[in-house]
Structure formats: C-alpha cells, structure tokens
Design a protein around this motif. Structure first.
Motif, PDB file in Angstrom:
ATOM      1  N   GLN A  26       6.870   5.439  -4.603  1.00 32.53           N
ATOM      2  CA  GLN A  26       7.277   6.389  -3.565  1.00 32.53           C
ATOM      3  C   GLN A  26       8.523   5.876  -2.842  1.00 32.53           C
ATOM      4  OE1 GLN A  26       4.143   8.335  -1.273  1.00 32.53           O
ATOM      5  NE2 GLN A  26       2.620   7.055  -2.304  1.00 32.53           N
ATOM      6  N   SER A  31       6.794   8.894   6.007  1.00 30.18           N
ATOM      7  CA  SER A  31       5.575   9.501   5.467  1.00 30.18           C
ATOM      8  C   SER A  31       4.829   8.552   4.539  1.00 30.18           C
ATOM      9  CB  SER A  31       5.916  10.796   4.734  1.00 30.18           C
ATOM     10  OG  SER A  31       6.792  10.547   3.650  1.00 30.18           O
ATOM     11  N   THR A  32       5.561   7.730   3.803  1.00 27.60           N
ATOM     12  CA  THR A  32       4.916   6.768   2.909  1.00 27.60           C
ATOM     13  C   THR A  32       4.163   5.703   3.711  1.00 27.60           C
ATOM     14  OG1 THR A  32       6.659   7.102   1.264  1.00 27.60           O
ATOM     15  CG2 THR A  32       5.297   5.146   1.024  1.00 27.60           C
ATOM     16  N   SER A  34       3.112   6.023   6.733  1.00 28.57           N
ATOM     17  CA  SER A  34       2.019   6.717   7.402  1.00 28.57           C
ATOM     18  C   SER A  34       0.829   6.908   6.462  1.00 28.57           C
ATOM     19  CB  SER A  34       2.514   8.074   7.918  1.00 28.57           C
ATOM     20  OG  SER A  34       1.474   8.784   8.544  1.00 28.57           O
ATOM     21  N   GLN A  35       1.118   7.206   5.225  1.00 26.76           N
ATOM     22  CA  GLN A  35       0.061   7.361   4.225  1.00 26.76           C
ATOM     23  C   GLN A  35      -0.727   6.066   4.054  1.00 26.76           C
ATOM     24  OE1 GLN A  35       1.542   8.334   0.320  1.00 26.76           O
ATOM     25  NE2 GLN A  35      -0.350   7.678  -0.677  1.00 26.76           N
ATOM     26  N   THR A  39      -4.733   5.636   5.051  1.00 30.58           N
ATOM     27  CA  THR A  39      -5.728   5.371   3.997  1.00 30.58           C
ATOM     28  C   THR A  39      -6.149   3.912   3.948  1.00 30.58           C
ATOM     29  OG1 THR A  39      -3.920   5.056   2.390  1.00 30.58           O
ATOM     30  CG2 THR A  39      -4.879   7.272   2.579  1.00 30.58           C
ATOM     31  N   VAL A  77      -0.171   1.465  -1.886  1.00 32.03           N
ATOM     32  CA  VAL A  77       0.879   2.473  -1.797  1.00 32.03           C
ATOM     33  C   VAL A  77       2.139   1.738  -2.231  1.00 32.03           C
ATOM     34  CG1 VAL A  77       2.277   3.881  -0.265  1.00 32.03           C
ATOM     35  CG2 VAL A  77      -0.208   3.810   0.027  1.00 32.03           C
TER      36      VAL A  77
END
Length: 599
Positions: A26, A31-32, A34-35, A39, A77
């Motif tokens: 990614q 946003s990455t 935050s992901q 999680t 991630v």
C-alpha cells in the motif's frame, strides 16, 4: 476436444490465481497508517529504488516467495515506497539504504530497521520474532529510528558550525579511496575553500578525489558508475542520474578552477553518455541504467560486459534503463550543464540545460508555483518495475530547492529575466507550503497526516542556498531570513551527527553565507556587445558565490560605456570597463588576498 478445452481453461485460471498472489503493498498515506492502528496490525515498510540491485534481488527472491507472501499479508499492513518518487521518505530512510526495511507497531512507532536484502528464510525469521513480540506486548521503540524535527533552533554562530562541518568533511576525504558518488557538494566545498582561503589541504583533497573518480568513468559509452569499493577502479556496473549530475558539477568547477584538461574530458564523457543514452524525446533525463541485461551468456557478468567496446556490448543488448523522470535530479543535471557551459563556453551545454528546464516548467509547474516531482509517461509505461510507483503530487522540499538553484544558474548564464521570475514563483510556493512559521526551517513534505514528519538537513541546506542567493538578487530580506532559519532549525547536533559524511550541502551553504555573496552587475544596454563581454567574463570565473546579471541605472550611475560593478555587503569595486580586469577585481573578494579578514 471439450476435455482439452476444459483443462486449458482450468490451467489458465489456476495460473492466474497464483500470479495474483503477491504482497498487498500500500501507499505511504494517512489511510494506510489508520488501517494498521484500527486493526492492531504491525506495519512493514520497504523503501528502495529501481537502480538498486539488492532491491531487485529481494523482489525476485524474497517478496515473490509464497511463504513470505502469506506471512506478510496475514500479519502486516505492508507499505512500499520508491525513494526517488517520494524524496521525503527516501531521505528519512537513507540510513538503511538500499533497500531499507523497517517495522513499526500499529501506533507507527518504529521497533526495528535493517539495511539490505534478505533471503526468504532469514527474512521470515526476523518477521516471526517481531510478530511474537507484538503478541506478547514486548516490542520497544527503536533507539536508532529516524530523528524528528528539532524542537528548538541551533544557536551556535555559523562560523562555529562551519568549523565543525569542515573537520567532518576533511576526515571523510582524508580516508577516501573509493565510494558512492551521488552528490557533488562535498567535493565542491573543498574547491570553494581552496579558492576563498588558499586552503592547500582542501585543494589536495579535491584533486585526489577528482583524479580518483576519473577511474569510475566508462571510457567507451561515457558516464559515471555510481560507486566503487576498495579502490576507484572496482566499480559497481550501474549508472544513476544523480551520479552523472554530481560528475558534471564537480568536473565543471574542477576544470574552471584548476584548468586540468582531464577534467574537461570528463565533462565531455558525461555529456556523451547523457545525450546518447539517457535523454528523453522532450530533453529531460531518465533515472538510471541498471546493472541488468538478460542477453548475457552464462558466466559473463556485467563487469565483463563493460570491459568490452561499443560494438561488442551492443551485440549482447543494452542494459535496462529506468524511464522514470524525476524533477529533483533533473534539476541537478540542469545545474551541472550550466556550470559546464560556464567552464567551457560550449553552447550546446547551455542549450541542453534550457531545453530540459523549459519542458519541466511547462509540464510540471503548478499554478501556485511549485514543481511536481514525478509524472507518468509513455516511455515509463513499458518498464518492468521492482517498486510500486504512485503518482502522489506534493510539493517536496528537495524538488523545489534543487530546481530553484537550477533556475538561478540559468538566469546567471543567460541574463534572461524569465528564469529569475520562475525562481521567484518556486520560492513563493516553497515558503507557505513547507516552512515552519514558528521555528523556521522546511519540512520535507506537507503535513499529510502520516507520522515522522521532519526537516531534512541537506535539503534544508539546499533550500537555504537557493533562498540566500535569491534574497540578494531581489534585495528581499524575507528570503535571506528564511535561509538562515532553515539552517538553524535543521542543523541540530543530533541531525549533524546522524548524517555524518552526508553534509556536503550544509558545508557548501555555510561557506557561501559566512564568506558572503559576490554580485557582478553590469550597467549597460544588453544589446551592446561590450555589455555581453563583461557578463561573459563574470560567468567564466570560478566563483560559486556569484550572481551575474545586467541592470538598468538606479543603484549604479549610467556611464559613457557599459560598466561592471562587483559588490557584496562589505565592499564594491570601481567601475570595470574591460573584461580583462574582471578576474583581478573579483580576486579582491577572496580571503587569501586579505587573510586577516577571514570571516
């Protein structure tokens, strides 16, 4: 027939399912991160660039391994960054180059970083340990994580900071017998000290290095190999654009100051390579030529290949070229070509610089003034890349700073107000987008909600160099104040210590600011041949602090003939009418003439 068709379709489906299994890389984005936090997953970071052999090895051998893919996708991630497309992230992880590998907790705190490629088994061993430590809650912050932006400005006198950096650079060059050649500023700093102060040791270190680097040149096709190890002739068979820019700049100033014909030949060597192999149809330049060629027979290495002559090389094919075009490195090439023109008088060098700059301005300058670092192209679309390349158009500091210096050099070499006006636009976009209004200095990129934003030391020094000279030219104190604040807000003891030998831009900028600018102003009709000869005399001089331009009457009176005035804040010459007198008058602004006045 039906049975065979079914088998073929099944085989096609299975092969495509397998081919689609890859690490789910990614972007570096808010946003990455935050992901990952949402999680509670670890963050895996891989930073590199296309010219990196070790990066390619890891992609082909480790990141394509099914067990590695499964482990990464199940537990992390994953973020992959091209260091040239995102110079702010590339700078941040350059301590671990290349590839740089880092792991963060879900809250974006770095817990581990390591340099270089790893085979699948040892790589998975590293990952599994971090996974287990995360599960047990025992992950602790990495003490060597990239430093953040200083919380207070450096207060030391610039002369004291300059002395510290001089010592650091001298230690590097005293021990230098080979190495990576990606920037010219440290070497140019030695030449400048030789010129300003009659520093014979700096001169000897510079000539030793310039002579050594001649062995990294390709005698057949031209071009500078980007590194050597152990000895100057033990080269890495890879040519990066930043190495060509560094060579153009270093040999242009080396020839201008020392008049050694070997250095003039080196300039021609680099130009031959760039214009024959690396120039796009639009006149800009590609990122690198890799040490990769599929047509070589078994047992032949790229080192063996480069021993061959032109015809024999071509019989095996051409090494892969990365067709990405990055504005920051192109700006350094433009500056190098302008310097080569000033050193040699060869008009084609200036024409090459102008063509590349004009294309980038036309296609990449935004309405608000800043320059886009990267844009997709038709030539790039056919490349088989190692790294995910995203088109994140942000005003990166490195891009604006280097492009600004290139624009000032074009103004100096042409006296065309167009380049000066574009430089002002770049500066006026740099300040509101990246400056820390409270403490000073510039962030590497705008605040996009991602962690670890910082003020890169060398990029701030380059920005300071640009703004200082522009401030002198425009008589604008805002630019000069921003330049000083950029150094004070970025050159913390921690940053200087961590960057170590990579402080050439800071060294160069400190020398220029402390020794002061030298402005060559010609009052006269620009169409008058006498005006042009005076301007040319100023350009041909070795003086890295110089600004050269014509101007109308106002500051200086109109004379019966075009006249040059050489000035800084400390002194001004009498009117100079003869080009032959320019060099001797300019020499009065060096401190080897007046050693008691050394700043």
């Amino acid at each position: 027939m039906i049975k065979n068709t079914i088998l073929i379709l099944l085989s096609f489906a299975l092969s495509n399912t397998w081919a689609s299994e890859e690490i789910l890389w990614q972007d570096w984005s808010a946003s990455t991160f935050s992901q990952a936090k949402g999680t509670n997953r670890l963050i895996l970071i891989n930073v590199g660039h296309e010219g990196c052999t070790a990066c390619r090895f890891m992609e082909e051998n480790t990141f394509s391994d099914p067990a590695v893919i499964e482990l990464v996708n199940a537990n992390f991630v994953a973020i992959q960054v091209d260091s040239e497309a995102r110079p702010d992230i590339g700078e941040r992880y350059s301590d671990w180059a290349w590839p740089a590998n880092a792991i963060m907790r879900p809250d974006a705190v770095q817990v581990l970083a390591f340099a270089g490629s790893r085979r699948p088994a040892p790589y998975m061993e590293i990952l599994r340990k971090v996974i287990n430590d995360h599960a047990s809650g025992t992950l602790s912050p990495d003490k060597l994580a990239p430093y953040g932006a200083p919380q207070q400005a450096e207060t030391a006198a610039f002369t004291d900071l300059r002395k510290r950096i001089r010592t650091l650079q001298d230690d590097v060059f005293n021990a230098k017998k080979s190495g990576v050649f990606e920037s010219a500023e440290a070497l140019r700093h030695l030449l400048l000290r030789s010129h300003l102060y009659g520093d014979n040791n700096a001169r000897l270190l510079a000539t030793k290095t310039l002579d050594g680097l001649l062995q990294q040149l390709d005698p057949s096709w031209g071009g500078m190999f980007y590194a050597s190890f152990g000895s100057w002739d033990n080269t890495v068979p890879e040519k990066r654009l930043e190495s060509q820019a560094a060579a153009l700049q270093a040999y242009a100033e080396g020839y201008q100051l020392l008049a050694d014909p070997k250095y003039r030949a080196a300039i021609d060597n680099i130009d031959k390579y760039l214009t024959s192999f690396m120039r796009s149809k639009q006149g800009t330049f590609f990122a690198n030529q890799q040490d990769r060629l599929s047509g070589l027979p078994d047992g032949m290495s790229m080192d063996d290949y480069y021993v061959l002559g032109d015809k024999e090389r071509r019989s095996y094919g051409m090494p892969t070229i990365d067709h990405a075009i990055y504005s920051d490195v192109n700006a350094r090439i433009i500056l190098g070509y302008v310097m080569a023109f000033e050193a040699t008088g060869k008009q084609s060098y200036l024409d090459t610089a102008k063509r590349a700059a004009k294309h980038l301005i036309d296609k990449r300058q935004t309405k608000t003034g800043w320059i886009i670092q990267f844009m997709p192209s038709t030539e790039l679309s056919t490349d088989k890349r190692v790294h995910v390349l995203t088109n994140q158009q942000l005003p990166y500091l490195r891009t604006q700073a280097h492009f600004g210096l290139a624009l000032l050099s074009l103004y100096r070499a042409t006296d065309n107000i167009y380049w000066r006006q574009i430089a002002i636009k770049v500066a006026n976009a740099l300040l509101p987008n990246l400056e820390d209004e409270k403490l000073g200095g510039f962030y590497g990129a705008p605040d996009d909600g991602t962690p670890g934003r910082r003020k890169p030391l060398e990029d701030n020094a380059t920005a300071a160099h640009f703004l200082y000279l522009l401030g002198v030219l425009e008589k604008n104190g805002r630019y000069k104040i921003a330049a000083e604040r950029a150094i004070r807000a970025s050159a913390s003891p921690t940053a200087v210590c961590r960057e170590g030998r990579i402080t050439g831009s800071l060294a160069m900028t400190l020398e220029i600011i402390t020794a002061e600018y030298v402005e060559f102003s010609v009052v006269g009709d620009a169409k008058d041949d006498r005006t042009q000869k005076l301007l040319q005399a100023g350009r041909r001089l070795f003086e890295p602090r110089k600004l050269v331009h014509s101007e109308s009457t106002g500051r200086y009176p109109q004379r019966s003939a075009p006249a040059m005035y050489i000035c800084n804040d400390q002194r001004c010459t009498v009117p100079i009418y003869k080009p032959t007198r320019v060099a001797s008058q300019a020499e009065l602004f060096t401190y080897k003439v007046s050693p008691g006045k050394t700043p």
